[in-house]
Enzyme design. Sequence first.
Site, PDB file in Angstrom:
ATOM      1  N   GLN A 105       2.136  -6.049  -3.544  1.00  0.00           N
ATOM      2  CA  GLN A 105       2.539  -6.230  -2.146  1.00  0.00           C
ATOM      3  C   GLN A 105       3.930  -5.607  -1.955  1.00  0.00           C
ATOM      4  OE1 GLN A 105       1.253  -9.427  -3.730  1.00  0.00           O
ATOM      5  NE2 GLN A 105      -0.656  -8.380  -3.361  1.00  0.00           N
ATOM      6  N   ASN A 153      -5.364  -9.673  -4.709  1.00  0.00           N
ATOM      7  CA  ASN A 153      -5.062  -9.148  -3.368  1.00  0.00           C
ATOM      8  C   ASN A 153      -4.454  -7.745  -3.480  1.00  0.00           C
ATOM      9  OD1 ASN A 153      -2.809 -10.306  -4.579  1.00  0.00           O
ATOM     10  ND2 ASN A 153      -1.986 -11.174  -2.700  1.00  0.00           N
ATOM     11  N   LYS A 179       3.636  10.308   0.166  1.00  0.00           N
ATOM     12  CA  LYS A 179       2.828  10.806   1.284  1.00  0.00           C
ATOM     13  C   LYS A 179       3.628  11.671   2.274  1.00  0.00           C
ATOM     14  CE  LYS A 179      -1.041   8.726   2.312  1.00  0.00           C
ATOM     15  NZ  LYS A 179      -2.082   7.797   2.779  1.00  0.00           N
ATOM     16  N   GLY A 192     -11.015  -2.346   1.889  1.00  0.00           N
ATOM     17  CA  GLY A 192     -11.559  -1.250   2.696  1.00  0.00           C
ATOM     18  C   GLY A 192     -11.131  -1.305   4.156  1.00  0.00           C
ATOM     19  N   ASP A 240       0.812  -1.220   0.000  1.00  0.00           N
ATOM     20  CA  ASP A 240       0.000   0.000   0.000  1.00  0.00           C
ATOM     21  C   ASP A 240       0.845   1.269   0.000  1.00  0.00           C
ATOM     22  OD1 ASP A 240      -2.295  -1.670   0.247  1.00  0.00           O
ATOM     23  OD2 ASP A 240      -1.890  -1.806   2.393  1.00  0.00           O
ATOM     24  N   GLU A 241       2.006   1.212  -0.600  1.00  0.00           N
ATOM     25  CA  GLU A 241       2.884   2.393  -0.604  1.00  0.00           C
ATOM     26  C   GLU A 241       2.495   3.391  -1.685  1.00  0.00           C
ATOM     27  OE1 GLU A 241       4.082  -0.687  -0.998  1.00  0.00           O
ATOM     28  OE2 GLU A 241       5.368  -1.172   0.700  1.00  0.00           O
ATOM     29  N   GLY A 264      -4.158  -3.870  -4.876  1.00  0.00           N
ATOM     30  CA  GLY A 264      -5.067  -2.829  -5.320  1.00  0.00           C
ATOM     31  C   GLY A 264      -4.244  -1.590  -5.597  1.00  0.00           C
ATOM     32  N   HIS A 265      -4.121  -1.233  -6.856  1.00  0.00           N
ATOM     33  CA  HIS A 265      -3.326  -0.055  -7.205  1.00  0.00           C
ATOM     34  C   HIS A 265      -4.252   1.035  -7.708  1.00  0.00           C
ATOM     35  CE1 HIS A 265       0.401  -2.808  -7.917  1.00  0.00           C
ATOM     36  NE2 HIS A 265       0.055  -2.684  -6.663  1.00  0.00           N
ATOM     37  N   LYS A 300       2.394   2.289  -5.078  1.00  0.00           N
ATOM     38  CA  LYS A 300       3.215   1.874  -6.228  1.00  0.00           C
ATOM     39  C   LYS A 300       2.533   2.198  -7.547  1.00  0.00           C
ATOM     40  CE  LYS A 300       3.264  -2.323  -4.537  1.00  0.00           C
ATOM     41  NZ  LYS A 300       2.830  -2.135  -3.152  1.00  0.00           N
TER      42      LYS A 300
END
Length: 439
Positions: free
Chosen positions: A234, A38, A345, A316, A13-14, A40-41, A16
Amino acid sequence: MPAIAVLGAQWGDEGKGKISHLVSENADYSVRFNGGTNAGHTVFVGNSANGKNGHEKSKNGNEFKFHLIPSGALHPGCAGVLGNGMVLEPFSLAKEIKELEDALGKDAKIFISERAHLILPYHPILEGIEGSKSELDTTAKGIGPAYQDKVARRGLRAVDLLNPTQFLAKLQRNLDQLKGLYPHSKPLADLDAQKIAREILTASERFRDKITNTTALLHKALKADQQLVFEGAQACLLDIDFGTYPYVTSSHATIGGIGVGAGVPPNRIQRVIGVAKAFTSRVGSGPFPTEDLGEMGQRLRGTGANPWDEFGTTTGRPRRCGWLDLVALKYAADINGFTELALVKLDILSELGELKVATAYELDGEILDYFPSHCDVLARCKPVYETLPSWSESLRDCRSLSKLPKNAKNYVKFIEQVLDVPVTILSVGRAFEETISAR
Ligand code: IMP
């Protein structure tokens, strides 16, 4: 053209998707090599087009969520490749290809490896029966069981979709075996091989002509000096070997995953970009030394009102949040050979007063400056922090390093010095434009 890898440097979740999309602006192929739905981008695209591929606006606010297709494929001139190391859920794949084609307004250039394994309807059910869903807090997409079948040499692959009779026979064999193994499972008992085969073969009509030998394709592209961008799913600490086992995914999310999951050896990859948040987050269970269970963790997470807040794209789920962990990040840099870092971020750290950064762990009174291999040991490690000052300005409008507040520059410099890896991309917002190139 240098081949580029974009790899998660923490627990996933960085962001990418944004970085991969950004660096594929001139690419010919954007390649996924591990994982499945699995991942999610999310890519949030504006309308500035600098590279040869250009951008097109989507109808729904410029936001695209990918689970299987690599983010670069959103560029009209860049083909998407789904490598052999992936596990593909056929219904999701058909849906995602349709969504991409709607967004592009034309046929998507997608190539699917013949060797990629399929996630079939019994795989998510097995996660429930075997307990990985509750014990490891997985995404419950059937990822682990699909990779188990691959290693047990009974998996069905994309190439099997090209032979409907064989496809049904293999599916029937596997389902019969499972029903024998778990006779009390009602969800398994309810599955009918003929019906599943019919539905999957129908769904796969959308992509059957895209199933091909992607390894040969990529090697031809390399010979023709075309540009490849590999998009990891991942991240290092979720890698099956190098992650915080058993709280990991079932594939290789590190640089070696490209070799086994796309057939391209690491020495063909010149730029290895690690993507890291300016803090740390993880979803699911497992040790997380810098986790902040108090108010700061909540501030880093956000409330969920903003799509950029720390809630999973795929499930979510609220993410666990805490300070930047440079022990873990140094480990990821070593394992992957990062040539550069994309720090994302950074904008979230504005107005936080003091920022803490873990530079070592303390274990039973001893200082550890390396990342332990055993999860139980990691769970007992206490972070040793350095404190750096935050800044009061918003970073959202910064577009060059010189415009960054002094303390933000110092934060970035500190990370570069500890890791000995240059930060070449800084992300200060979710939009494509909210980026600083520091190369
Ligand atoms: P699985 O990949 O669904 O088997 O889940 C195994 C572990 O990896 C769980 O802790 C998941 O939350 C985590 N995981 C899998 N994919 C992602 C991802 O894309 N981002 C963050 N965590 C993930």
